[in-house]
Design an enzyme around this catalytic site. Sequence first.
Site, PDB file in Angstrom:
ATOM      1  N   LYS A  70      -4.318-110.542   7.148  1.00 32.27           N
ATOM      2  CA  LYS A  70      -3.982-111.400   8.123  1.00 32.27           C
ATOM      3  C   LYS A  70      -3.608-112.646   7.350  1.00 32.27           C
ATOM      4  CE  LYS A  70      -5.118-113.575  12.705  1.00 32.27           C
ATOM      5  NZ  LYS A  70      -5.826-113.468  13.717  1.00 32.27           N
ATOM      6  N   SER A 145      -4.374-112.495  18.265  1.00 32.18           N
ATOM      7  CA  SER A 145      -3.018-112.943  17.318  1.00 32.18           C
ATOM      8  C   SER A 145      -3.140-112.188  15.861  1.00 32.18           C
ATOM      9  CB  SER A 145      -3.779-114.576  16.810  1.00 32.18           C
ATOM     10  OG  SER A 145      -4.849-114.375  16.355  1.00 32.18           O
ATOM     11  N   SER A 169      -8.711-111.564  19.102  1.00 33.42           N
ATOM     12  CA  SER A 169      -7.384-111.196  18.412  1.00 33.42           C
ATOM     13  C   SER A 169      -7.465-110.111  17.505  1.00 33.42           C
ATOM     14  CB  SER A 169      -7.318-112.505  17.384  1.00 33.42           C
ATOM     15  OG  SER A 169      -6.726-113.450  18.401  1.00 33.42           O
TER      16      SER A 169
HETATM   17  N1  GLN Z   1      -5.983-115.238  22.180  1.00 32.08           N
HETATM   18  C1  GLN Z   1      -7.181-116.173  21.912  1.00 32.08           C
HETATM   19  C2  GLN Z   1      -6.656-117.687  21.587  1.00 32.08           C
HETATM   20  O1  GLN Z   1      -5.448-117.621  21.663  1.00 32.08           O
HETATM   21  C3  GLN Z   1      -7.938-115.642  20.624  1.00 32.08           C
HETATM   22  C4  GLN Z   1      -7.307-115.924  19.731  1.00 32.08           C
HETATM   23  C5  GLN Z   1      -8.447-115.420  18.361  1.00 32.08           C
HETATM   24  O2  GLN Z   1      -9.176-114.554  18.569  1.00 32.08           O
HETATM   25  N2  GLN Z   1      -7.987-115.704  17.254  1.00 32.08           N
HETATM   26  O3  GLN Z   1      -7.189-118.815  21.352  1.00 32.08           O
END
Ligand code: GLN
Length: 474
Positions: A70, A145, A169
């Site tokens: 990532k 994400s 994410s």
């Molecule tokens: N969807 C969550 C957010 O937008 C989690 C994102 C993550 O785990 N990086 O903050």
Amino acid sequence: MDFFSCLVLLTERVVSDVIAKARRVAVQIINVEKEGLNATIGFDENQILLNAETADSVEGPLRATAIAVKDNIATLEYRTTCGSKILQSYQSPYEATVVERVKRAGGFVACKTNMDEFGMGSSTEHSAFGPCRNPVNNARVPGGSSGGSAALVAVGAVDAGLGSETGGSVRQPAAFCGVVGFKPTYGRISRFGLVAFGSSLDQVGVLARSTTMVRSLASVISGPDVRDSTCKKMAPIAKTTERKDLTGLTIGLPTEYFSQDIDSAVRRACDQASARLKDLGAQIRDVSLPHTEFAVATYYVIAPAEASANLARFDGVRYGTRGDARGNGLEDMYHATRAHGFGPEVRRRIMVGTYVLSSGYYDTYYKKAQVARGLIARDFENVFSSGVDLLFTPTTPSVAFELGARLQNPVHMYREDRCVCAANLAGVPAVSVPIGRNDGLPIGGQFMGRLDADDLILDAASLLEQSVDGHAEV
Ligand code: GLN
């Protein structure tokens, strides 16, 4: 078969396993990107071959293993953009501990992957490099994400992916793409070189098509790291398990996770999965985590608060792109940099975070969210001290949604995290494993365990994985 693919096949016999593998991976990535997956950021086929050449001299448990990373995890060979315009040309002067450990174990980095900007999102649509698509159905999102890593793992282009978790994410995109996604206990895997989003929540996580592969990678990258003071001084996660069944274990089904508007197909798949868990010898029990309903609201106060502080460093002076202030001084330069460098979701989080931390609102929002976080963590402690060894829940309320479907209303996007973000607030380990499909779209089931029970949740995930058929068909 095109010319390049023929050449790859012909030359495979005379080159090492690692180089041959890297060539195959490169061809696959080029092909899926040509079809519009948009899972990578700045893919470079020459670089993957160079990485493989270096890896060729290393014998280790990850030999000839291609890893997608990532783009918020620092690498020396590639830029680290965090899916953001503000870091579009940022080259890290050091690499993350997890990347260094992959290399030391003989693995090689195949590419950097697309993501919601700074990890803020649940669909990989909030990327400055355009949305990534779900490989199972490209009108759908891959989740986020860590959507790019999940998509590349699902198509089989790479053996495993590194992602990051602040609030789901890794697990949510794993569920949407039909792969396994693991978030360790807070502190089990070093975060040195992971760009900070919410420091009390962030963890590096692992995605792969099987729990066995997840374990191979997790066992290599976990364990103490002197460069990360939040990293626990504990032995690495076990590579394999001796466990043949779930006899002697009690698995709790928290009613709150099944009552919140969960899609009927997801519920059905979870019912079938819990029947399998029973067949495997587990005792199944209904349990309650009464503060679950506050998890999303709590998370969306704490994560933006921490993000607003962490992202203050992107000021045009130290990292990445500098905005053009037309010679009007420092403050204008900050403004030009941040207004143009950050996308709309990141700006929204910074505004919310600064607001909830400001003196007039701190008690009303931030302090209250900290209290709620304590109650959510206590729910887990209570259930795990009442004879329950593991929890089983859906990973997501529905299958992957259509591109654009949650973009109009940010709260709709935030609600996507309602089955995943409590584990981050409590710091407990969690893993999503494919448990079925609806109209071809994958469904994920989630195990959560007590702090440091990473091995146990992975044991349960691999046993369930072998008794259901839920992997993505792409
Ligand atoms: N969807 C969550 C957010 O937008 C989690 C994102 C993550 O785990 N990086 O903050």
